[in-house]
Write an enzyme that holds these catalytic residues in place. Structure first.
Site, short mmCIF file in Angstrom:
data_model
loop_
_atom_site.label_atom_id
_atom_site.label_comp_id
_atom_site.label_asym_id
_atom_site.label_seq_id
_atom_site.Cartn_x
_atom_site.Cartn_y
_atom_site.Cartn_z
N HIS A 116 -11.51 -5.34 8.52
CA HIS A 116 -12.23 -5.18 7.25
C HIS A 116 -13.52 -4.37 7.43
CE1 HIS A 116 -9.58 -8.59 6.43
NE2 HIS A 116 -9.72 -8.33 5.16
N GLU A 131 0.81 -1.22 0.00
CA GLU A 131 0.00 0.00 0.00
C GLU A 131 0.84 1.26 0.00
OE1 GLU A 131 -0.52 -2.59 2.02
OE2 GLU A 131 -2.38 -3.41 1.19
#
Lengths: 337, 336
Positions: A129, A60
């Site tokens: 999540h 990322e």
């Protein structure tokens, strides 16, 4: 006009921009060959080729950092961070580089990247999540933060974000990708097709950043929300039988303070809803602004309905999620104050 | 240890396993397989929500590794973690009850499939963020040595994690400080839907520590004897204070990345070939039967024993009460 769910609307926005501007490119984890974990980029690699729509490694910080470099050079990268919960390795690049490039170069360089990322709970994702980290980014000067609540807005806002010359964090409420969700998790899911905002133009249009939408006019209390919580707020207003004016912020930064102030001056009451944790959440900023601008018009304390100050718990999705019951209760209390 | 590629156990380390050892591997791998099949079934029935990443196909990696460890060695892994917990000796009931979000789960329902821990078994968790466990495992190795023990840290990750920047921060520190850590890369060929070839500039992942002088080996991760032999050698190296080791285990997951994976990135033939020709459990079974080391009845008895264990875990996971909602607020910080 075509009926689209939010996934199709987002894909359409990227499609339109890839077509219009050769400097636009789309990349991220699984976005090319696989078409994205939520299928948002499905078909784009086939249409525009691997040169413009491609897979990245799982990295990322690297994804966002290279996008900053591309942006400084003059490209317009649209990157996907697969879940908002995965964005933290890239916060250094977002905060120290992307957000400050314009300022420290005296306006000579900018980082016109768009970071798309699914966020929020309601899908039993557990603590890695489900998070809503928007306030981390609204706190940073030099970043814009956008959160749509319908397919129509999603497309228009994403096009505006891609065209924007500054870095934009574009959080997509993943619980409402396939249909609006009012927080009643025990009821059948309604598809977007039955919602008027699923009517989306096929071509180019934009919704300017920094403009809120009044999605339910009312006189009794102002209810501020964004993302999934817009739909929860609408349900709660009906269920509480309160004539709430529901405002969908759509853009958190820059914020449409005029629309908020005009509404609160009219209603004299304000309830703020978000899914993120309470302390340091964007609701605190909204509350301060409303107080600064509307103090003499307020007839009740400003209330916040939020997620709890805990990690998102696996076993307690619906205890954590600020559903319509909690919002309705806050509305009643605001009316009784 | 030198940097080397091999698919057979190194000479010297390849001792012929005893029948007891082979039966133990068989039992442990089968337990993981049956547990995961049951978890998949319960997911389909709606008893498990959210994310669930099954380990089916990769059993030989963790069973070979864990059998080279002794109590006190630290273990940490990613989110495909059920197999690691069972191989560490954690109770299948507690693992399954965490999947169903019940109070009898290892994290009392608050962690879910990806987040479970056991101090007793020195298992430092499944971790949901790709690659995030790598520096943690490095820290565990540091702590092992700081305390003056000869314990090692086994730090697992997948092939997808290997391109995260923090992996290389870890490698450098581990080599710089000669930490007793074994990095096990479980290369199952796909990071979700992206193959190693499409995500990695160099696909020989065991070489990724070369710049830091970390020895690495590539191992047939479908053969428990190969994984075990490599593990023994790596553990001895780390335990002796010679620093970190990288083991790239070539393995395969039969199921999707998670429960909602259309798996369009690979062919059915590819999966079928691995299942029929390289299954780690079949391989041990064949060794036992063909070598005349165990008969069908003995293996059937193990099958039944494992099945009963998993059935009991599944029952427990459904009977264990839901946690009290007041637990939403516990264990955020130490309560006064």
């Amino acid at each position: 006009m075509v009926a689209m769910n939010m996934i199709q609307a987002l894909r359409s926005a990227m499609d339109v921009m890839l077509e219009r501007d050769p400097d636009v490119l789309v990349f991220g984890e699984d976005v090319g060959f696989f078409g994205g974990v939520f299928r948002c980029t499905e078909g784009l690699q086939q249409k525009y080729g691997k040169r413009r729509v491609f897979d990245s490694p799982i990295a990322e910080a690297g994804i966002i950092a290279t996008a900053v470099g591309m942006g400084a050079y003059g490209l317009r990268p649209v990157v996907e961070i697969q879940f908002a919960d995965y964005i933290y390795p890239a916060t250094d690049q977002l905060i120290s580089e992307a957000a400050r490039l314009r300022y420290r170069s005296g306006g000579e360089f900018t980082a016109p990247l768009t970071v798309r990322s699914p966020y929020g709970g309601g899908i039993f994702g557990g603590q890695t999540h489900s998070q809503s980290p928007e306030a981390i980014f609204t706190h940073v000067a030099g970043l814009k933060t956008v959160i749509p609540s319908t397919p129509y807005d999603a497309k228009g806002l994403l096009i505006a974000a891609i065209e924007d010359d500054d870095p934009v964090i574009f959080f997509e409420p993943k619980r409402i990708y396939n249909g609006p969700f009012d927080g009643h998790h025990d009821r059948p899911v309604t598809p977007w097709a039955k919602h008027p905002a699923s009517e989306v133009p096929e071509g180019y249009y934009r919704i300017d950043l920094g403009k809120a939408a009044i999605v339910r006019p009312g006189d009794a209390v102002t209810l501020l929300a964004y993302g999934t919580m817009v739909h929860v707020a609408l349900a709660a207003a009906e269920e509480a039988g309160v004539d709430a004016e529901v405002i969908d912020l759509r853009t958190l930064n820059p914020l449409d303070i005029e629309t908020i102030v005009a509404s609160v001056r009219k209603t004299g009451r304000c309830v703020i809803v978000h899914e993120a944790t309470r302390t340091g959440g964007f609701g605190g900023e909204l509350s301060a602004l409303v107080q600064e601008h509307c103090f003499h018009h307020l007839e009740a304390p400003i209330a916040r309905v939020t997620g709890w100050d805990t990690p998102y718990p696996h076993a307690f999705e619906w205890e954590y999620f600020p559903g319509p019951k909690r919002v309705a209760e806050a509305l009643r209390q605001a009316m009784e104050a | 240890m030198a940097l080397k590629r091999r698919t057979k156990p190194a000479t010297g380390a390849a001792k012929t396993p005893s029948v007891e050892q082979l039966l133990k591997y068989y039992r442990e791998m089968l337990q993981i397989r049956r547990f995961e099949e049951k978890a998949g079934q319960m997911y389909g029935m709606g008893l498990i929500g959210g994310f669930c990443h099954l380990y089916i196909g990769q059993e030989a990696v963790v069973v070979g590794m864990q059998n080279a460890l002794s109590l006190g060695d630290s273990v940490i892994t990613s989110y495909r973690d059920h197999g690691h917990m069972l191989a560490c000796g954690m109770d299948p009931k507690g693992v399954m009850a965490e999947l169903t979000g019940r109070s009898g789960g290892y994290s009392r329902g608050k962690g879910g499939s990806m987040h479970m821990f056991s101090k007793a078994e020195h298992f430092y968790g499944g971790h949901g963020i790709v690659g995030a466990q790598m520096p943690l495992g490095t820290g565990l190795a540091f702590a092992n040595r700081y305390r003056g023990t000869d314990r090692v840290s086994v730090t697992y990750c997948g092939d997808g994690a290997i391109n995260q920047g923090q992996v290389y921060e870890s490698f450098n520190m581990a080599a710089l400080w000669k930490l007793p850590v074994i990095y096990v890369i479980e290369n199952n060929k796909y990071g979700m839907g992206t193959s190693v070839q499409r995500a990695s500039a160099s696909t020989d992942l065991f070489e990724r520590g070369a710049a830091y002088g970390i020895p690495g080996s590539q191992i047939d991760g479908m053969d428990v004897l190969a994984t075990h032999a490599a593990a023994e050698e790596a553990v001895a190296h780390a335990r002796a204070g010679k620093g970190p080791v990288i083991l790239e285990m070539m393995t395969y997951r039969y199921r999707g990345h998670s429960m909602s994976d259309p798996a369009k990135y690979r062919t059915k033939e590819e999966v079928a070939k691995m299942r029929t020709e390289h299954d780690p459990i079949d391989l041990v079974r064949k060794r036992l039967i063909d070598g005349g080391l165990a008969n069908e009845d003995a293996l059937k008895a193990i099958d039944k024993e494992v099945k009963d264990l998993v059935t009991a875990a599944a029952e427990f996971a459904q009977e264990s009460p839901e946690p009290d909602p007041s637990e939403v607020w516990t264990d955020v910080l130490l309560e006064a």
